[in-house]
Design an enzyme around this catalytic site. Structure first.
Site, PDB file in Angstrom:
ATOM      1  N   GLU A  19       0.868  -1.189   0.000  1.00  0.00           N
ATOM      2  CA  GLU A  19       0.000   0.000   0.000  1.00  0.00           C
ATOM      3  C   GLU A  19       0.897   1.229   0.000  1.00  0.00           C
ATOM      4  O   GLU A  19       1.843   1.317   0.779  1.00  0.00           O
ATOM      5  CB  GLU A  19      -0.863  -0.010   1.265  1.00  0.00           C
ATOM      6  CG  GLU A  19      -1.760   1.203   1.374  1.00  0.00           C
ATOM      7  CD  GLU A  19      -2.510   1.271   2.689  1.00  0.00           C
ATOM      8  OE1 GLU A  19      -3.439   0.478   2.887  1.00  0.00           O
ATOM      9  OE2 GLU A  19      -2.154   2.138   3.514  1.00  0.00           O
ATOM     10  N   TYR A  50      -6.495   6.980  -0.052  1.00  0.00           N
ATOM     11  CA  TYR A  50      -7.208   8.222  -0.390  1.00  0.00           C
ATOM     12  C   TYR A  50      -7.208   9.119   0.843  1.00  0.00           C
ATOM     13  O   TYR A  50      -7.417   8.643   1.968  1.00  0.00           O
ATOM     14  CB  TYR A  50      -8.660   7.912  -0.798  1.00  0.00           C
ATOM     15  CG  TYR A  50      -9.297   9.129  -1.406  1.00  0.00           C
ATOM     16  CD1 TYR A  50      -9.260   9.332  -2.783  1.00  0.00           C
ATOM     17  CD2 TYR A  50      -9.866  10.115  -0.605  1.00  0.00           C
ATOM     18  CE1 TYR A  50      -9.794  10.474  -3.342  1.00  0.00           C
ATOM     19  CE2 TYR A  50     -10.391  11.263  -1.163  1.00  0.00           C
ATOM     20  CZ  TYR A  50     -10.356  11.434  -2.526  1.00  0.00           C
ATOM     21  OH  TYR A  50     -10.867  12.582  -3.074  1.00  0.00           O
ATOM     22  N   GLN A 246       6.559   5.245  18.118  1.00  0.00           N
ATOM     23  CA  GLN A 246       5.382   4.537  17.586  1.00  0.00           C
ATOM     24  C   GLN A 246       4.725   3.609  18.620  1.00  0.00           C
ATOM     25  O   GLN A 246       3.589   3.193  18.439  1.00  0.00           O
ATOM     26  CB  GLN A 246       5.771   3.737  16.342  1.00  0.00           C
ATOM     27  CG  GLN A 246       6.111   4.633  15.175  1.00  0.00           C
ATOM     28  CD  GLN A 246       6.666   3.867  13.988  1.00  0.00           C
ATOM     29  OE1 GLN A 246       7.209   2.774  14.144  1.00  0.00           O
ATOM     30  NE2 GLN A 246       6.549   4.442  12.813  1.00  0.00           N
TER      31      GLN A 246
HETATM   32  P1  FAD Z   1     -17.392   1.187   8.250  1.00  0.00           P
HETATM   33  O1  FAD Z   1     -17.393  -0.178   7.707  1.00  0.00           O
HETATM   34  O2  FAD Z   1     -18.446   2.132   7.753  1.00  0.00           O
HETATM   35  O3  FAD Z   1     -17.497   1.066   9.836  1.00  0.00           O
HETATM   36  C1  FAD Z   1     -17.332   2.195  10.687  1.00  0.00           C
HETATM   37  C2  FAD Z   1     -17.963   1.906  12.039  1.00  0.00           C
HETATM   38  O4  FAD Z   1     -19.388   1.910  11.938  1.00  0.00           O
HETATM   39  C3  FAD Z   1     -17.614   0.547  12.620  1.00  0.00           C
HETATM   40  O5  FAD Z   1     -17.554   0.677  14.023  1.00  0.00           O
HETATM   41  C4  FAD Z   1     -18.780  -0.342  12.198  1.00  0.00           C
HETATM   42  O6  FAD Z   1     -18.962  -1.454  13.068  1.00  0.00           O
HETATM   43  C5  FAD Z   1     -19.943   0.638  12.272  1.00  0.00           C
HETATM   44  N1  FAD Z   1     -20.968   0.411  11.255  1.00  0.00           N
HETATM   45  C6  FAD Z   1     -20.789   0.028   9.978  1.00  0.00           C
HETATM   46  N2  FAD Z   1     -21.951   0.032   9.309  1.00  0.00           N
HETATM   47  C7  FAD Z   1     -22.903   0.429  10.186  1.00  0.00           C
HETATM   48  C8  FAD Z   1     -24.297   0.649  10.104  1.00  0.00           C
HETATM   49  N3  FAD Z   1     -24.959   0.434   8.961  1.00  0.00           N
HETATM   50  N4  FAD Z   1     -24.956   1.078  11.220  1.00  0.00           N
HETATM   51  C9  FAD Z   1     -24.301   1.295  12.378  1.00  0.00           C
HETATM   52  N5  FAD Z   1     -22.957   1.096  12.522  1.00  0.00           N
HETATM   53  C10 FAD Z   1     -22.257   0.683  11.433  1.00  0.00           C
HETATM   54  N6  FAD Z   1      -8.954   5.851   5.675  1.00  0.00           N
HETATM   55  C11 FAD Z   1      -8.810   6.828   4.734  1.00  0.00           C
HETATM   56  O7  FAD Z   1      -9.237   7.966   4.958  1.00  0.00           O
HETATM   57  N7  FAD Z   1      -8.169   6.563   3.533  1.00  0.00           N
HETATM   58  C12 FAD Z   1      -7.690   5.337   3.238  1.00  0.00           C
HETATM   59  O8  FAD Z   1      -7.115   5.143   2.168  1.00  0.00           O
HETATM   60  C13 FAD Z   1      -7.827   4.284   4.204  1.00  0.00           C
HETATM   61  N8  FAD Z   1      -7.385   3.027   3.957  1.00  0.00           N
HETATM   62  C14 FAD Z   1      -7.618   2.023   4.876  1.00  0.00           C
HETATM   63  C15 FAD Z   1      -7.218   0.712   4.554  1.00  0.00           C
HETATM   64  C16 FAD Z   1      -7.437  -0.329   5.475  1.00  0.00           C
HETATM   65  C17 FAD Z   1      -7.025  -1.734   5.125  1.00  0.00           C
HETATM   66  C18 FAD Z   1      -8.042  -0.048   6.732  1.00  0.00           C
HETATM   67  C19 FAD Z   1      -8.248  -1.148   7.735  1.00  0.00           C
HETATM   68  C20 FAD Z   1      -8.434   1.245   7.048  1.00  0.00           C
HETATM   69  C21 FAD Z   1      -8.236   2.289   6.122  1.00  0.00           C
HETATM   70  N9  FAD Z   1      -8.651   3.604   6.387  1.00  0.00           N
HETATM   71  C22 FAD Z   1      -8.495   4.601   5.439  1.00  0.00           C
HETATM   72  C23 FAD Z   1      -9.230   3.948   7.690  1.00  0.00           C
HETATM   73  C24 FAD Z   1     -10.768   3.824   7.722  1.00  0.00           C
HETATM   74  O9  FAD Z   1     -11.332   4.830   6.898  1.00  0.00           O
HETATM   75  C25 FAD Z   1     -11.197   3.996   9.178  1.00  0.00           C
HETATM   76  O10 FAD Z   1     -10.783   2.905   9.936  1.00  0.00           O
HETATM   77  C26 FAD Z   1     -12.658   4.319   9.421  1.00  0.00           C
HETATM   78  O11 FAD Z   1     -12.796   4.751  10.778  1.00  0.00           O
HETATM   79  C27 FAD Z   1     -13.627   3.153   9.231  1.00  0.00           C
HETATM   80  O12 FAD Z   1     -13.714   2.783   7.921  1.00  0.00           O
HETATM   81  P2  FAD Z   1     -14.573   1.474   7.508  1.00  0.00           P
HETATM   82  O13 FAD Z   1     -14.607   1.439   6.043  1.00  0.00           O
HETATM   83  O14 FAD Z   1     -14.095   0.297   8.244  1.00  0.00           O
HETATM   84  O15 FAD Z   1     -16.009   1.938   8.073  1.00  0.00           O
END
Ligand code: FAD
Length: 317
Positions: A19, A50, A246
């Site tokens: 990444e 992003y 870290q």
């Molecule tokens: P979601 O899946 O939407 O979950 C967020 C929270 O809401 C969780 O606690 C989940 O349990 C809860 N939830 C989900 N759906 C619902 C629902 N329908 N109703 C109620 N609760 C719900 N961030 C960036 O800005 N740019 C990046 O490029 C980036 N890359 C990443 C790559 C990886 C592999 C990982 C693990 C994280 C990355 N992140 C990135 C960070 C990520 O954006 C954050 O961790 C963010 O807080 C959660 O993203 P998610 O897609 O897991 O969210």
């Protein structure tokens, strides 16, 4: 090719992927230097993160603060296209809900489709600096799940404009994030797994995990996912610890724990050079154990630490 097709073609062999972050505005040369040095490991795909715009507050001569918006690391889509062009490997752009209306998400996906990019990691994104919680854009998605549904709709030829009938179906392979130590906002792991399963049911076909430093967390997570009925491949994300500070900054930023043996070794280390060696050895041991367990891919968060990642990859692969 889709990420999941790479997994199928590997026939059980563990793949490697990296990444990279878009550079602070300016040259792409840093990314090319990193990837030039890592291509010998033949990654079938490279992820590009992003970054949402941040608000800056500058004090004016009057003493009032002026709020401005700045995107420090733009260029994700262009970088993906450049990577595919230069190396002939697949690129996986990360797409976030934050900062995008649903129309803008659709337009971004149309751009990707036209560029021949058919992989995407669908994420929610985090709160902006100085904000205490994630706020979606007006008419934007609140959760990654909503974006997965939108992409799945486009894969079925369904666009936002209801007047488009029989629109060209896109062919995106959708990845999503998973958290072996649970997402920090989740009340518990079961709830987090419930929404992860919803993402898979909605069309995500693989999961990439948050970094972890204790493989037991990953193995337990995979077991919990399987017990919850989540069958998608789960790719472990690996980040080597490279500096003493870290020990505190990673748990604060990524909500993960550090095993006591690693903490003790880092605390005892005489300087950051020694910490780096400990971090490399730890990541090698983690990687070897995961590979021996037959994980589909080892995904390294490079964070511009090219030489360190090279050292790890050349020992493990
Ligand atoms: P979601 O899946 O939407 O979950 C967020 C929270 O809401 C969780 O606690 C989940 O349990 C809860 N939830 C989900 N759906 C619902 C629902 N329908 N109703 C109620 N609760 C719900 N961030 C960036 O800005 N740019 C990046 O490029 C980036 N890359 C990443 C790559 C990886 C592999 C990982 C693990 C994280 C990355 N992140 C990135 C960070 C990520 O954006 C954050 O961790 C963010 O807080 C959660 O993203 P998610 O897609 O897991 O969210």
């Amino acid at each position: 090719m889709k990420v999941t097709e790479h997994f199928q073609n590997a026939k059980g062999k563990t793949l490697i992927s990296f990444e990279v972050l878009p550079p602070l505005k300016g040259s792409m040369q840093g990314i090319f230097n990193t990837l030039d040095a890592l291509m010998e490991f033949k990654p079938p795909f490279i992820d590009v993160t992003y970054h949402r715009e941040e608000y800056l507050y500058k004090m004016r001569p009057s003493g009032y603060y002026e709020k401005s918006s700045i995107r420090k690391r733009p260029g994700t889509v262009g970088i993906c296209a450049a990577i595919m062009h230069r190396y002939g490997v697949d690129a996986v752009p990360h797409l976030i809900c934050g900062g995008f209306s649903v129309e803008e998400t659709e337009n971004a996906l149309i751009d990707l489709n036209f560029l021949g990019i058919n992989n995407v990691l669908a994420l929610r994104g985090d709160a902006r600096q100085f904000e205490d919680k994630f706020t979606p854009e007006a008419n934007g998605h609140k959760y990654a799940l909503d974006m997965v549904r939108q992409i799945a709709d486009m894969n079925g030829g369904k666009y936002l404009d209801a007047n488009i009938v029989g629109g060209e179906a896109t062919n995106f392979c959708i990845g999503v994030a998973g958290y072996p130590e649970k997402h920090f906002e989740s009340p518990n792991l079961i709830s987090d797994l419930h929404f992860t399963k919803e993402k898979v049911k909605a069309g995500a076909s693989y999961i990439v995990t948050q970094m972890f430093f204790d493989n037991k967390k990953y193995f337990e997570y995979v077991e919990a996912c399987r017990a919850a009925g989540i069958e998608a491949p789960i790719v472990p994300g690996i980040k080597p610890l490279t500096k003493r500070y870290q020990l505190n900054s990673i748990p604060r930023k990524f909500f993960v724990n550090m095993p006591e043996d690693l903490v003790k070794a880092v605390v005892k280390a005489k300087d950051d050079e020694a910490v780096k060696e400990i971090g490399i050895e730890w990541a090698i041991a983690q990687s070897k154990e995961l590979k021996a367990a037959g994980v589909p891919c080892l995904h390294y968060y490079t964070m511009s630490e090219t030489e360190i990642i090279r050292k790890i990859a050349s020992t493990v692969f």
